[in-house]
Design a protein around this motif. Structure first.
Motif, PDB file in Angstrom:
ATOM      1  N   UNK A 188      -1.463  18.947  -4.383  1.00 59.61           N
ATOM      2  CA  UNK A 188      -1.867  19.700  -5.577  1.00 59.61           C
ATOM      3  C   UNK A 188      -3.372  19.957  -5.568  1.00 59.61           C
ATOM      4  N   UNK A 189      -4.130  18.999  -5.054  1.00 56.01           N
ATOM      5  CA  UNK A 189      -5.572  19.215  -4.982  1.00 56.01           C
ATOM      6  C   UNK A 189      -5.880  20.376  -4.030  1.00 56.01           C
TER       7      UNK A 189
ATOM      8  N   UNK B  60       8.220  17.736  -0.640  1.00 52.66           N
ATOM      9  CA  UNK B  60       7.437  17.612  -1.870  1.00 52.66           C
ATOM     10  C   UNK B  60       6.596  18.862  -2.106  1.00 52.66           C
TER      11      UNK B  60
ATOM     12  N   UNK C  21      -5.920  10.449  -7.529  1.00 51.35           N
ATOM     13  CA  UNK C  21      -6.039  10.099  -6.108  1.00 51.35           C
ATOM     14  C   UNK C  21      -6.890   8.840  -5.927  1.00 51.35           C
TER      15      UNK C  21
ATOM     16  N   UNK D 271       7.051  15.283   3.500  1.00 52.08           N
ATOM     17  CA  UNK D 271       5.985  15.858   2.692  1.00 52.08           C
ATOM     18  C   UNK D 271       6.224  17.344   2.435  1.00 52.08           C
TER      19      UNK D 271
ATOM     20  N   UNK E  52      -1.352  14.163 -11.242  1.00 55.28           N
ATOM     21  CA  UNK E  52      -1.209  15.226 -10.232  1.00 55.28           C
ATOM     22  C   UNK E  52      -0.468  16.419 -10.823  1.00 55.28           C
TER      23      UNK E  52
ATOM     24  N   UNK F 217      -5.007   5.431   5.579  1.00 56.46           N
ATOM     25  CA  UNK F 217      -4.226   6.645   5.471  1.00 56.46           C
ATOM     26  C   UNK F 217      -2.951   6.451   4.642  1.00 56.46           C
ATOM     27  N   UNK F 218      -2.338   5.269   4.802  1.00 56.35           N
ATOM     28  CA  UNK F 218      -1.092   5.002   4.077  1.00 56.35           C
ATOM     29  C   UNK F 218      -1.273   5.040   2.573  1.00 56.35           C
ATOM     30  N   UNK F 219      -2.504   4.808   2.120  1.00 55.15           N
ATOM     31  CA  UNK F 219      -2.733   4.746   0.678  1.00 55.15           C
ATOM     32  C   UNK F 219      -2.819   6.138   0.056  1.00 55.15           C
ATOM     33  N   UNK F 220      -2.994   7.177   0.871  1.00 56.27           N
ATOM     34  CA  UNK F 220      -3.181   8.519   0.316  1.00 56.27           C
ATOM     35  C   UNK F 220      -1.867   9.055  -0.234  1.00 56.27           C
ATOM     36  N   UNK F 221      -1.804   9.348  -1.533  1.00 59.90           N
ATOM     37  CA  UNK F 221      -0.569   9.918  -2.082  1.00 59.90           C
ATOM     38  C   UNK F 221      -0.460  11.395  -1.691  1.00 59.90           C
ATOM     39  N   UNK F 222       0.602  11.746  -1.010  1.00 60.41           N
ATOM     40  CA  UNK F 222       0.722  13.102  -0.478  1.00 60.41           C
ATOM     41  C   UNK F 222       0.787  14.140  -1.599  1.00 60.41           C
ATOM     42  N   UNK F 223       1.483  13.779  -2.684  1.00 58.58           N
ATOM     43  CA  UNK F 223       1.608  14.733  -3.788  1.00 58.58           C
ATOM     44  C   UNK F 223       0.229  15.106  -4.328  1.00 58.58           C
ATOM     45  N   UNK F 224      -0.642  14.097  -4.470  1.00 57.62           N
ATOM     46  CA  UNK F 224      -1.986  14.332  -4.975  1.00 57.62           C
ATOM     47  C   UNK F 224      -2.783  15.245  -4.059  1.00 57.62           C
ATOM     48  N   UNK F 225      -2.675  14.972  -2.762  1.00 53.38           N
ATOM     49  CA  UNK F 225      -3.415  15.775  -1.792  1.00 53.38           C
ATOM     50  C   UNK F 225      -2.935  17.235  -1.831  1.00 53.38           C
TER      51      UNK F 225
ATOM     52  N   UNK G 126       7.084  10.244   3.140  1.00 55.44           N
ATOM     53  CA  UNK G 126       6.715  10.438   1.724  1.00 55.44           C
ATOM     54  C   UNK G 126       7.932  10.607   0.829  1.00 55.44           C
TER      55      UNK G 126
ATOM     56  N   UNK H 152       1.442   4.120  -3.155  1.00 58.84           N
ATOM     57  CA  UNK H 152       1.206   5.533  -2.925  1.00 58.84           C
ATOM     58  C   UNK H 152       2.467   6.366  -3.170  1.00 58.84           C
TER      59      UNK H 152
ATOM     60  N   UNK I 233       0.839  -1.206   0.000  1.00 57.07           N
ATOM     61  CA  UNK I 233       0.000   0.000   0.000  1.00 57.07           C
ATOM     62  C   UNK I 233       0.875   1.257   0.000  1.00 57.07           C
TER      63      UNK I 233
ATOM     64  N   UNK J 296      -6.702  15.398 -11.070  1.00 52.34           N
ATOM     65  CA  UNK J 296      -6.060  15.098  -9.786  1.00 52.34           C
ATOM     66  C   UNK J 296      -6.902  14.120  -8.979  1.00 52.34           C
TER      67      UNK J 296
END
Lengths: 232, 225
Positions: B79-80, B163, A182, B160, A166, B69-77, A232, A149, A145, A178
């Motif tokens: 930019x969104x 990034x 996600x 993060x 993204x 939570x681990x699945x959330x890509x930080x880069x995506x969050x 990250x 990500x 997982x 985006x």
């Protein structure tokens, strides 16, 4: 959301989903292939474990972007640049679970195997490793997982994955793209997670299908607690 | 040329060490973002985790959310957030805080929930009020895990925030993103080296902090992590 964007870009979406799956799954599997023998060695030679564990926890704190960059002069802008750091992260997640899994084999079980004439190797393969499977898979779930990500960060250096949406969506000020990225990354991670739960059930048929509450808490708790989270 | 020679070549140029985009300022910025996000996340997640651990309510939700939570890509969050909120501090603060909460929350919860029931009984038997039980018994016993949660959160935010340079944030990530944009690998390598050093220093600080705050009686049980 501009829904029409999705069908008109189906080709790209499929391509980057596959790329992202590749960049996420390969490191988790490589991490498994390395951590099992390393874990066995750490259980066999106890003195080996503390230094190895410290090294992995230090490594684990390093930001993935920085590690990707460290590798650029050696591996260039290829998949390998993303796969090596994510493999190391997976290894850091899996190793404690492999070691704890092997150590969780009850003494009497081990003695019974020996009494039945199992040699060390056969005992390891047929008794100890199967007993360690639930914990190892708990670690593998986290590893895959996280890797799926984190693979999207590689897009900052131009290594393609769902992270493309993204960067592109940001540059074009286009939220739909985006959100699609996600959702797909989370969905991809979820699918792998469910597959691994299925694999655990197949590999450990002796376990009750729905683990008893207490049991489950212990397993989950370990997975959450002993592994520092992925940076990250 | 290797990574280190690139990084060293860039780092030793005196021009990097002065001015508003010099290394000292960038380090301070990075620490500022990290500290602020971590503080806000801790103020929310530590009391909440203690509460959930003490009452046992909402425990399943916490564990499941932390896994997802681990699945959330930080880069995506990131930019969104920036294209929906615009270039305000909230655009980076919200994702950083949101991403730092789960590890802090789960560890605080697990720490308090995992307190030996006999210790709890003893506290009650001594006539402690519920508040005293929480503050004088459960929280001190849970401190090693609470600190682990904070350390994990800090590591995560440092990474993060790097990034977040992609969405215009200052800090050390600037060198990496700007260097990549201008094909200046020396700058990229120098930035990456600084980020690595900063991440290591933050780790060491938290290990030291844990020594400082965890009661002596609990230190023996600590696992090497």
């Amino acid at each position: 959301m501009m829904w029409s964007w999705i069908p008109s870009n189906a080709g790209l979406i499929r391509q980057y989903t596959l790329d992202n799956a590749y960049l996420g799954i390969v490191p988790a599997l490589l991490g498994l292939v390395i951590s099992v023998p390393l874990g066995i060695a750490c259980v066999r030679w106890r003195w080996l474990y503390p230094p190895v564990l410290s090294a992995t926890s230090i490594l684990y704190a390093l930001p993935s972007l920085a590690l990707f960059i460290v590798l650029i002069p050696y591996t260039g802008l290829t998949d390998t640049t993303v796969i090596i750091p994510l493999t190391l992260f997976s290894l850091c997640i899996l190793l404690p679970n492999v070691v704890d899994g092997l150590r969780s084999v009850p003494g009497p079980v081990r003695q019974a195997a020996t009494a039945m004439g199992f040699g060390p190797l056969r005992r390891l393969v047929q008794v100890e490793l199967p007993i360690a499977v639930p914990l190892v898979i708990a670690g593998l779930r986290i590893a895959v997982v996280s890797s799926i990500s984190l693979a999207s960060v590689g897009q900052l250096m131009g290594i393609y994955s769902l992270g493309y949406f993204f960067i592109d969506g940001y540059q074009r000020d286009f939220p739909t793209e985006i959100v699609v990225g996600l959702v797909l990354i989370i969905a991809l991670a979820l699918v792998c997670d469910v597959l691994l739960v299925g694999a655990r059930r197949l590999l450990t048929p002796w376990q009750p299908r729905r683990a008893r509450r207490g049991n489950r808490r212990v397993l989950r708790g370990r997975a959450v607690l002993e592994v520092p989270e992925v940076a990250a | 040329m290797s990574f280190l020679s690139y990084a060293w070549g860039w780092l030793r140029a005196p021009v990097q060490w002065h001015g508003s985009d010099g290394i000292p300022i960038r380090i301070l910025q990075h620490l500022g973002y990290t500290g602020l996000s971590l503080l806000i996340a801790a103020l929310i997640a530590v009391p909440l985790g203690i509460l959930i651990g003490h009452t046992g309510r909402g425990a399943l939700l916490v564990v499941n959310v932390a896994n997802a939570w681990r699945a959330i890509p930080t880069l995506g969050l990131l930019v969104l957030a920036v294209i929906t909120l615009g270039f305000s501090p909230l655009a980076w603060l919200i994702p950083l805080v949101v991403l730092a909460i789960p590890p802090i929350l789960v560890n605080a919860y697990e720490g308090v929930a995992g307190v030996d029931p006999e210790i709890r009984d003893a506290a009650q038997g001594m006539g402690m009020t519920p508040w005293q039980q929480v503050l004088k018994v459960e929280v001190p016993v849970a401190l090693p895990l609470i600190m682990l949660g904070l350390r994990t959160g800090a590591i995560f935010v440092v990474a993060t925030a790097t990034i977040a340079a992609e969405i215009g944030l200052g800090g050390l990530g600037r060198y990496i993103i700007d260097g990549l944009a201008s094909n200046n690998y020396g700058e990229v390598a120098g930035g990456a080296a600084l980020v690595v050093v900063l991440a290591l220093v933050v780790q060491v600080v938290f290990v030291g902090l844990r020594r400082l705050v965890v009661p002596a009686g609990l230190r023996k049980q600590e696992r090497p992590t």
